[in-house]
Design a protein around this motif. Sequence first.
Motif: not given
Length: 165
Positions: A73-92, A98-104
């Motif tokens: 998923l992070l590889r795919i999100a890499g198209a968003l460049g430096e905006r990607v901050r990480g990925i969060v597992r929700m409810g297992n 998670v992107l910069d500017r508190d976007q999800r």
Amino acid sequence: VKSANVRIRPGGILQVDVTPRIPVAVWRHADGISIVDAGGAHVAAIASRMAFPQLPLIVGEGAARHVPEALNLLRIAGALGERVRGIVRMGNRRWDVVLDRDQRIMLPESGAQAALERVIAPERAEDVLTRDVARVDLRIPERPTIRMTDDAIETWWQIRQKTDE
């Protein structure tokens, strides 16, 4: 240590061949911060995320058990460049990107890769995520939802009030 091979060479020399675990992600969890390998195995505890700034950040309970999926998923999100901050597992059970500017980007339990690709395509063409978008909710595939920021909603209400007058 991923594996170790011990043998006695001729002359009674003990030889130990060690294969180390290679860290591929920083995992933030309830007990602290660790680095994990491609299989999600714990490599080492670290004091700060900045100890490995080159590694992607995964967060949440059970995230380490799904490292291959997270990295994809992070590889795919890499198209968003430096905006990607990480990925969060929700409810297992599912992921949020998670992107910069508190976007999800809130992904569904199944079909997360395809859902993320559906967000990336219009982003490339129309810069949707550069606007006042707080959340892109794809948890219900038949009903994707975009949640605007509070400032954008306030501006919309002001415009609407002026047009209703």
